[in-house]
Structure formats: structure tokens, C-alpha cells
Design an enzyme around this catalytic site. Sequence first.
Site, PDB file in Angstrom:
ATOM      1  CB  VAL A  87       3.752  10.635   4.384  1.00  0.00           C
ATOM      2  CG1 VAL A  87       3.120  10.781   5.757  1.00  0.00           C
ATOM      3  CG2 VAL A  87       4.580   9.377   4.312  1.00  0.00           C
TER       4      VAL A  87
ATOM      5  CB  ILE B 271      -0.927   0.020   1.233  1.00  0.00           C
ATOM      6  CG1 ILE B 271      -1.842  -1.213   1.245  1.00  0.00           C
ATOM      7  CG2 ILE B 271      -1.747   1.306   1.265  1.00  0.00           C
ATOM      8  CD1 ILE B 271      -2.614  -1.388   2.538  1.00  0.00           C
TER       9      ILE B 271
END
Length: 154
Positions: A64, A60
Site C-alpha cells: 500500500v 519489506i
Amino acid sequence: MVDVPSTADIQLIQECIPHRYPFLLVDRVEDIRKGEFARGIKMVTMNEPHFQGHFPGLPIMPGVTIIEAMAQTSAVMVSLSLDLVGTGAVVYFMGIDSAKFRRKVVPGDVLTLDVTTVRGGAKVWKFDGVAKVGDEVACQATFMAMIDVTGGKG
């Protein structure tokens, strides 16, 4: 008055911002409107280093890094808008507000990164960003950046 190209390929992106592998997170910038808007394109691939640990067996893209990709898109737009290409100027993060994550971003996805200027034109800029995969919103955030025309040397 500087003319701004409507698109930036990877070569022009690298003339606009100092980021390089493994932290160059935008492959193309399209629909560039001087000082107002840009759309970044990020091809998400399994060979990116963050997928080794985020997460093993369930890759994934970290939130950020999605926000960083939006910021890099805005930095390209600002660099072109202010005629800073090749000057060594750097755009730095100043803050991130109201970040929301709505969908996982995984290898094979094409991430579109729409950034709209809320306030700009001087040293400090503010942007609204929306990252999507297809029609699905993956992330929304408001963020601020500062332009350092000394390239970090002053």
C-alpha cells in the site's frame, strides 16, 4: 498557459502536496510531462517507521505504501500541470484497480515510480502506475484521484 518544470526536488514536492514525514514517500520527481507522465524516485531506507513492524527481521515495504508513492508522484504532476502549487489544493485517492505485486521492495532499493495519465484534465483523474527496482517490476496498479482545489475546506 503554465510552464511545467521537468523535475521537482523535495522542496517543490512539499509545495505541491501536503504530505510530510513519516508519510512523504517520494524524494524526487523527474521527466514531468504536463498532464501526461511523471517518474518519481523513492530511496528506500531502513529508518522508515513501517519497517519496525513489516516485518521484524525481514523488512519489506508494504504494498500500500508503494501505491501511495505512485499516487504522490501523480499528485505532484497534477499540481504542477494545473498550476496549483501553493494554493492548498489536495489530491485525494478515489480508487485502486488491478494492483499486482511482483517483487519485494527492501531497504537499499531505489524505487522508480512511473505514472501515466489515462484520463485527466478536470476534477477526476485516472492513472496507470508501474513501480520498479532497476529493471524489475515491483508493482503495477491503476488508480483514480480527485482534485479538491478548496484544500479540504469546502
